[in-house]
Design a protein around this motif. Sequence first.
Motif, PDB file in Angstrom:
ATOM      1  N   GLY A   1      -7.294  85.817   5.914  1.00 22.99           N
ATOM      2  CA  GLY A   1      -6.482  85.579   4.729  1.00 22.99           C
ATOM      3  C   GLY A   1      -5.111  86.203   4.809  1.00 22.99           C
ATOM      4  N   HIS A   2      -5.016  87.392   5.435  1.00 25.39           N
ATOM      5  CA  HIS A   2      -3.747  88.099   5.520  1.00 25.39           C
ATOM      6  C   HIS A   2      -3.157  88.109   6.923  1.00 25.39           C
ATOM      7  CE1 HIS A   2      -5.443  89.821   1.757  1.00 25.39           C
ATOM      8  NE2 HIS A   2      -4.190  89.915   1.388  1.00 25.39           N
ATOM      9  N   ASP A   3      -3.831  87.474   7.888  1.00 20.35           N
ATOM     10  CA  ASP A   3      -3.392  87.446   9.279  1.00 20.35           C
ATOM     11  C   ASP A   3      -3.222  88.859   9.839  1.00 20.35           C
ATOM     12  OD1 ASP A   3      -2.732  86.262  11.692  1.00 20.35           O
ATOM     13  OD2 ASP A   3      -0.592  86.136  11.239  1.00 20.35           O
ATOM     14  N   ARG A   4      -4.231  89.684   9.621  1.00 16.36           N
ATOM     15  CA  ARG A   4      -4.176  91.061  10.091  1.00 16.36           C
ATOM     16  C   ARG A   4      -5.544  91.498  10.605  1.00 16.36           C
ATOM     17  NH1 ARG A   4      -0.139  90.700   6.330  1.00 16.36           N
ATOM     18  NH2 ARG A   4       1.668  92.068   6.632  1.00 16.36           N
ATOM     19  N   LEU A   5      -5.563  92.623  11.294  1.00 16.42           N
ATOM     20  CA  LEU A   5      -6.809  93.303  11.606  1.00 16.42           C
ATOM     21  C   LEU A   5      -7.030  94.402  10.576  1.00 16.42           C
ATOM     22  CD1 LEU A   5      -6.804  93.746  15.490  1.00 16.42           C
ATOM     23  CD2 LEU A   5      -7.536  91.794  14.111  1.00 16.42           C
ATOM     24  N   ARG A   6      -8.311  94.672  10.259  1.00 20.79           N
ATOM     25  CA  ARG A   6      -8.690  95.774   9.375  1.00 20.79           C
ATOM     26  C   ARG A   6      -9.630  96.693  10.153  1.00 20.79           C
ATOM     27  NH1 ARG A   6      -5.115  95.137   5.071  1.00 20.79           N
ATOM     28  NH2 ARG A   6      -4.999  92.909   4.589  1.00 20.79           N
ATOM     29  N   PHE A   7      -9.507  97.996   9.889  1.00 18.94           N
ATOM     30  CA  PHE A   7     -10.268  99.003  10.621  1.00 18.94           C
ATOM     31  C   PHE A   7     -11.072  99.861   9.644  1.00 18.94           C
ATOM     32  CE2 PHE A   7      -6.393  97.999  12.889  1.00 18.94           C
ATOM     33  CZ  PHE A   7      -6.854  97.721  14.170  1.00 18.94           C
ATOM     34  N   TYR A   8     -12.340 100.114  10.001  1.00 21.28           N
ATOM     35  CA  TYR A   8     -13.229 100.900   9.154  1.00 21.28           C
ATOM     36  C   TYR A   8     -13.933 101.948  10.011  1.00 21.28           C
ATOM     37  CZ  TYR A   8     -12.294  97.286   5.768  1.00 21.28           C
ATOM     38  OH  TYR A   8     -11.648  96.424   4.909  1.00 21.28           O
ATOM     39  N   ARG A   9     -13.706 103.211   9.659  1.00 19.44           N
ATOM     40  CA  ARG A   9     -14.358 104.306  10.358  1.00 19.44           C
ATOM     41  C   ARG A   9     -15.831 104.347   9.965  1.00 19.44           C
ATOM     42  NH1 ARG A   9     -11.940 110.199  11.615  1.00 19.44           N
ATOM     43  NH2 ARG A   9     -13.818 111.130  12.519  1.00 19.44           N
ATOM     44  N   ILE A  10     -16.704 104.581  10.957  1.00 16.98           N
ATOM     45  CA  ILE A  10     -18.151 104.607  10.714  1.00 16.98           C
ATOM     46  C   ILE A  10     -18.641 106.051  10.677  1.00 16.98           C
ATOM     47  CG2 ILE A  10     -20.414 103.834  11.510  1.00 16.98           C
ATOM     48  CD1 ILE A  10     -18.969 101.576  13.034  1.00 16.98           C
ATOM     49  N   ASP A  11     -19.190 106.443   9.544  1.00 16.96           N
ATOM     50  CA  ASP A  11     -19.808 107.763   9.378  1.00 16.96           C
ATOM     51  C   ASP A  11     -21.109 107.544   8.619  1.00 16.96           C
ATOM     52  OD1 ASP A  11     -20.656 110.296   8.778  1.00 16.96           O
ATOM     53  OD2 ASP A  11     -18.780 110.987   7.903  1.00 16.96           O
ATOM     54  N   ARG A  12     -22.225 107.545   9.339  1.00 11.43           N
ATOM     55  CA  ARG A  12     -23.521 107.142   8.765  1.00 11.43           C
ATOM     56  C   ARG A  12     -23.897 107.957   7.529  1.00 11.43           C
ATOM     57  NH1 ARG A  12     -27.151 105.008   6.584  1.00 11.43           N
ATOM     58  NH2 ARG A  12     -28.937 103.933   7.507  1.00 11.43           N
ATOM     59  N   ASP A  13     -23.478 109.208   7.469  1.00 12.27           N
ATOM     60  CA  ASP A  13     -23.927 110.083   6.385  1.00 12.27           C
ATOM     61  C   ASP A  13     -22.876 110.291   5.300  1.00 12.27           C
ATOM     62  OD1 ASP A  13     -26.470 110.597   7.568  1.00 12.27           O
ATOM     63  OD2 ASP A  13     -25.472 111.916   8.999  1.00 12.27           O
ATOM     64  N   ARG A  14     -21.814 109.502   5.319  1.00 16.99           N
ATOM     65  CA  ARG A  14     -20.770 109.680   4.310  1.00 16.99           C
ATOM     66  C   ARG A  14     -21.270 109.268   2.930  1.00 16.99           C
ATOM     67  NH1 ARG A  14     -16.277 107.235   1.624  1.00 16.99           N
ATOM     68  NH2 ARG A  14     -17.186 105.187   2.032  1.00 16.99           N
ATOM     69  N   THR A  15     -21.005 110.087   1.932  1.00 16.58           N
ATOM     70  CA  THR A  15     -21.339 109.740   0.559  1.00 16.58           C
ATOM     71  C   THR A  15     -20.509 108.530   0.120  1.00 16.58           C
ATOM     72  OG1 THR A  15     -21.814 112.054   0.044  1.00 16.58           O
ATOM     73  CG2 THR A  15     -21.405 110.582  -1.813  1.00 16.58           C
ATOM     74  N   GLY A  16     -21.172 107.551  -0.446  1.00 18.37           N
ATOM     75  CA  GLY A  16     -20.474 106.339  -0.873  1.00 18.37           C
ATOM     76  C   GLY A  16     -20.577 105.194   0.109  1.00 18.37           C
ATOM     77  N   GLY A  17     -21.139 105.462   1.297  1.00 17.51           N
ATOM     78  CA  GLY A  17     -21.307 104.395   2.280  1.00 17.51           C
ATOM     79  C   GLY A  17     -20.726 104.776   3.619  1.00 17.51           C
ATOM     80  N   PRO A  18     -21.256 104.239   4.684  1.00 21.45           N
ATOM     81  CA  PRO A  18     -20.860 104.665   6.029  1.00 21.45           C
ATOM     82  C   PRO A  18     -19.479 104.205   6.475  1.00 21.45           C
ATOM     83  CG  PRO A  18     -22.491 102.918   6.148  1.00 21.45           C
ATOM     84  CD  PRO A  18     -22.392 103.295   4.710  1.00 21.45           C
ATOM     85  N   LEU A  19     -18.900 103.180   5.844  1.00 19.20           N
ATOM     86  CA  LEU A  19     -17.613 102.650   6.291  1.00 19.20           C
ATOM     87  C   LEU A  19     -16.482 103.105   5.372  1.00 19.20           C
ATOM     88  CD1 LEU A  19     -19.332 100.981   8.204  1.00 19.20           C
ATOM     89  CD2 LEU A  19     -17.932  98.977   7.627  1.00 19.20           C
ATOM     90  N   THR A  20     -15.391 103.558   5.991  1.00 16.24           N
ATOM     91  CA  THR A  20     -14.185 103.959   5.274  1.00 16.24           C
ATOM     92  C   THR A  20     -12.998 103.205   5.851  1.00 16.24           C
ATOM     93  OG1 THR A  20     -15.073 106.198   5.046  1.00 16.24           O
ATOM     94  CG2 THR A  20     -12.740 105.897   4.588  1.00 16.24           C
ATOM     95  N   ASP A  21     -12.182 102.603   4.995  1.00 14.94           N
ATOM     96  CA  ASP A  21     -11.008 101.863   5.444  1.00 14.94           C
ATOM     97  C   ASP A  21      -9.964 102.820   6.018  1.00 14.94           C
ATOM     98  OD1 ASP A  21      -8.888 100.149   5.847  1.00 14.94           O
ATOM     99  OD2 ASP A  21      -8.970  99.238   3.853  1.00 14.94           O
ATOM    100  N   VAL A  22      -9.594 102.617   7.285  1.00 13.84           N
ATOM    101  CA  VAL A  22      -8.551 103.427   7.922  1.00 13.84           C
ATOM    102  C   VAL A  22      -7.461 102.519   8.490  1.00 13.84           C
ATOM    103  CG1 VAL A  22     -10.003 105.431   8.425  1.00 13.84           C
ATOM    104  CG2 VAL A  22      -9.915 103.534  10.067  1.00 13.84           C
ATOM    105  N   THR A  23      -7.211 101.402   7.824  1.00 14.52           N
ATOM    106  CA  THR A  23      -6.177 100.471   8.254  1.00 14.52           C
ATOM    107  C   THR A  23      -4.801 100.978   7.841  1.00 14.52           C
ATOM    108  OG1 THR A  23      -7.731  98.651   7.854  1.00 14.52           O
ATOM    109  CG2 THR A  23      -5.422  98.065   8.196  1.00 14.52           C
ATOM    110  N   ASP A  24      -3.871 101.000   8.771  1.00 20.42           N
ATOM    111  CA  ASP A  24      -2.494 101.361   8.442  1.00 20.42           C
ATOM    112  C   ASP A  24      -1.931 100.303   7.483  1.00 20.42           C
ATOM    113  OD1 ASP A  24       0.167 102.079   8.337  1.00 20.42           O
ATOM    114  OD2 ASP A  24       0.594 101.625  10.449  1.00 20.42           O
TER     115      ASP A  24
END
Length: 435
Positions: free
Chosen positions: A139-162
Amino acid sequence: MNRSTIVRSAVVAVAAALAAALAVPAQAQDRVSADTLPTVTPSAETPALHDDEEGGNADADDPAIWRNAAAPDRSLVVATAKKGGLRVYDLDAKLVQSIAAPPAAGKDDAPGRFNNVDLVHGLRLSSGKADLAVTSDRGHDRLRFYRIDRDRTGGPLTDVTDPAAPPVFSQDQAEINDQRTAYGLATWTEPATGKSYALVSRRERTSIALLELLPVADGTVTYRKVRTLDLPSSFRLPNGISWSPCGEPGELPQVEGMVVDPANGMLYAGQEDIGIWRMRADLTGTPKLIDKVREYGVPGVHDEETEECTPGADPGFGGTKISADVEGLTLLTESDGDGYILASSQGDNTFAAYDRELEDANEYEGGFRVTAANDTLDGSEECDGAAVLNAPLGSKYPNGLLVVQDGHDAPGDGDRAATNFKFVDLGKVMNALDD
């Protein structure tokens, strides 16, 4: 397309070499019938997704398998749901996290739409090494990046896209809205340099871009375009006729399914109506078409009213193992260095396996179908995406796991079309391929 990044002379040379290679008729092979292939059944399936307003316009497409080395039973499957964003599942196929696609840039602009996903392991960020899920946002013609941390509160994926990450192919928002944007995706880390890359195809075009993934000082991730390669859109058949697959006016035969073999740095790319290409992952050298779809060379006429193509007589120049669209490429590695390139043959609901070793010319090794386990756990039809991991995943999948998209989940919910992902014990797949 960002044409300033394309080396024109290289494109011309590649096109000329490809034309010469494709003029040689393929050797006759026996046609593989879907009915004669062995079958495997899934062990679990994810909840159904519905591509309607009530379902959040979610449509299953492409999965990736992240192995938790410290606790394999707690591994994850990250999967795209197009306008529905990302879904994260545990090994029971239960939903762990749902991430919405980004909103539209403006009132009349295209919203986010996640098409394909892959993983990068151990990317060095300013906050330390991290495993990332990388997705193409068509939709935006971009890549998105998500850091994986299995034990993170709120879910394992966190958006780290510039936030300043640039469009992959488009020059401006108007071009993005035309949606000839980032589509297929495969990641690759070059062993010699440790640099990580994403290879991204372009919707309705034949382009593949090589992007270097770059950490930013604030802990986010961006990328820069290294080079672009264009595959052919027309082909010289052995009878001297120039052929292009039938499609919507202005559309070229696109690539979606892609995977890189890290052992030799080769990229395998499925050009949906053409076949499977092998090329260097750095996009240098000349691509080689290792197999064609059965429909290769078949003429067609597009009907604007029905938006369908009426095929003509088959001249017999196509392959014998896969049917268009070819999608869902994934790499099945084995400890002895052997293994397979698996491809979804969407046209006949089968999966084809090719030897990964270049010495064996990526020869066809067999295939299988994913069929229903029982009345409530169906198989896979018109599979868009697939991911395989040949590593122990705890007690549930000690032999490894194959995850495949199902384009027609059943039993359905009335008239609502449904899609989801099937989890298959890899041991069953290996047995099927050994038959």
